[in-house]
Design a protein around this motif. Structure first.
Motif, mmCIF file in Angstrom:
data_model
loop_
_atom_site.group_PDB
_atom_site.id
_atom_site.type_symbol
_atom_site.label_atom_id
_atom_site.label_comp_id
_atom_site.label_asym_id
_atom_site.label_seq_id
_atom_site.Cartn_x
_atom_site.Cartn_y
_atom_site.Cartn_z
ATOM 1 N N ILE A 35 32.850 -4.781 22.948
ATOM 2 C CA ILE A 35 32.615 -5.930 22.399
ATOM 3 C C ILE A 35 31.296 -6.357 21.909
ATOM 4 N N GLY A 36 30.083 -5.920 22.463
ATOM 5 C CA GLY A 36 28.883 -6.349 22.182
ATOM 6 C C GLY A 36 28.590 -5.258 21.154
ATOM 7 N N THR A 37 28.907 -3.834 21.103
ATOM 8 C CA THR A 37 28.548 -3.014 20.155
ATOM 9 C C THR A 37 29.289 -2.942 18.913
ATOM 10 N N VAL A 38 30.405 -3.429 19.032
ATOM 11 C CA VAL A 38 31.529 -3.204 17.712
ATOM 12 C C VAL A 38 32.016 -4.500 17.303
ATOM 13 N N VAL A 39 32.842 -5.036 18.103
ATOM 14 C CA VAL A 39 33.475 -6.073 18.000
ATOM 15 C C VAL A 39 32.703 -7.571 17.575
ATOM 16 N N PHE A 40 31.727 -7.645 18.239
ATOM 17 C CA PHE A 40 30.986 -8.824 18.171
ATOM 18 C C PHE A 40 29.356 -8.576 18.248
ATOM 19 N N PRO A 41 28.989 -7.673 17.623
ATOM 20 C CA PRO A 41 27.663 -7.157 17.616
ATOM 21 C C PRO A 41 26.685 -8.290 17.581
ATOM 22 N N ASP A 42 26.861 -9.612 16.892
ATOM 23 C CA ASP A 42 26.199 -10.707 16.639
ATOM 24 C C ASP A 42 26.604 -11.841 17.530
ATOM 25 N N ALA A 43 27.083 -11.380 18.866
ATOM 26 C CA ALA A 43 27.145 -12.333 19.974
ATOM 27 C C ALA A 43 25.992 -12.941 20.271
ATOM 28 N N GLU A 44 26.297 -14.282 20.756
ATOM 29 C CA GLU A 44 25.342 -15.175 21.233
ATOM 30 C C GLU A 44 24.409 -14.392 22.628
ATOM 31 N N LEU A 45 25.418 -13.854 23.522
ATOM 32 C CA LEU A 45 24.780 -13.168 24.517
ATOM 33 C C LEU A 45 25.775 -12.109 24.852
ATOM 34 N N LYS A 46 25.008 -10.869 24.796
ATOM 35 C CA LYS A 46 25.777 -9.473 25.219
ATOM 36 C C LYS A 46 25.330 -9.114 26.663
ATOM 37 N N VAL A 47 26.370 -8.691 27.515
ATOM 38 C CA VAL A 47 26.125 -8.207 28.662
ATOM 39 C C VAL A 47 26.732 -6.937 28.928
ATOM 40 N N TYR A 48 26.231 -6.303 29.729
ATOM 41 C CA TYR A 48 26.447 -4.933 30.131
ATOM 42 C C TYR A 48 26.491 -4.665 31.730
ATOM 43 N N LEU A 49 27.825 -4.860 32.503
ATOM 44 C CA LEU A 49 27.876 -4.670 33.650
ATOM 45 C C LEU A 49 27.885 -3.519 34.214
ATOM 46 N N SER A 50 27.517 -3.097 35.441
ATOM 47 C CA SER A 50 27.770 -1.767 36.254
ATOM 48 C C SER A 50 27.762 -2.024 37.608
ATOM 49 N N ALA A 51 28.128 -0.974 38.179
ATOM 50 C CA ALA A 51 28.271 -0.936 39.555
ATOM 51 C C ALA A 51 28.588 0.723 40.059
#
Length: 221
Positions: A137-153
């Motif tokens: 989503i943040g890399t391709v679909v909406f690279p201009d998103a207001e906030l981009k988040v990457y979650l891991s665990a």
């Protein structure tokens, strides 16, 4: 290769949340959407829906052309609680082991990604934005998103979470499936799972959902 991204336009507020399976994307995205008064979309459910439709019609997943056409023509309706594919309630089935083990094959087909990317962008524009979670989503679909988040665990926590969601599978099976899915998603040729350079990275291993959401709300100001 990914096609050009159309500008979102005025008044479209998008929060993009990416990460591997079991990282907490869905739970965090839902809670964040509630806090912000936005709608929520699980884009992974769209790929699962295509896999479900292919299996229901006994279409060979190796037939990329047929799968792309299926992605283009299937009626996929997703809301906060249900997923309906061509008039069939597939909410439970798309989370089952058969679809889970097939979805990476479907998601690796560039034509499928192109079709669903158009649907995802249209969904957000129609609603004036939203919280979208997935793997690109943040890399391709909406690279201009207001906030981009990457979650891991950690892998162990992710497996525990997934095993709790799918009672029919044990921890070892889920862990093996996660490892296979991680490898497939991160190494596929088209739109692989990766963190956007400007994304906020949060390790959710030892955090509660509210702690993660509070952090994101703070970053939004």
């Amino acid at each position: 290769m990914s096609g050009p991204t159309e500008p979102m336009g005025e008044g479209v507020r998008v929060i993009a949340i990416d990460g591997p399976a079991g990282s907490g994307k869905s739970t965090v995205a839902r809670r964040l959407a509630e806090r912000l008064g936005l709608e929520y979309l699980d884009t992974g459910a769209m790929y699962r829906s295509v896999a479900f439709a292919a299996m229901a019609r006994e279409i060979d997943l190796a037939d990329a052309e047929a799968i792309v056409e299926l992605a283009r023509t299937s009626d996929i309706q997703i809301d906060d609680t249900t997923v309906v594919v061509d008039g069939v309630d597939a909410t439970t089935q798309i989370r089952g082991p058969e679809v889970t083990r097939s979805v990476s094959t479907v998601a690796a087909i560039s034509g499928v990604r192109e079709v669903l990317r158009v649907r995802q962008r249209a969904w957000a524009v129609e609603r004036g934005g939203g919280v979208l979670e997935g793997r690109d989503i943040g890399t391709v679909v909406f690279p201009d998103a207001e906030l981009k988040v990457y979650l891991s665990a950690s892998v162990s926590v992710r497996a525990e979470r997934r095993a709790g969601e799918v009672s029919a599978l044990d921890y070892e099976t889920v862990a093996a499936d996660l490892a296979a899915r991680d490898a497939a998603d991160s190494t596929r040729q088209h739109d692989p799972l990766t963190q956007a350079p400007d994304a906020v990275h949060i390790d959710t291993t030892d955090l509660t959902v509210d702690q993660v959401v509070d952090e994101l709300i703070a970053r939004l100001g």
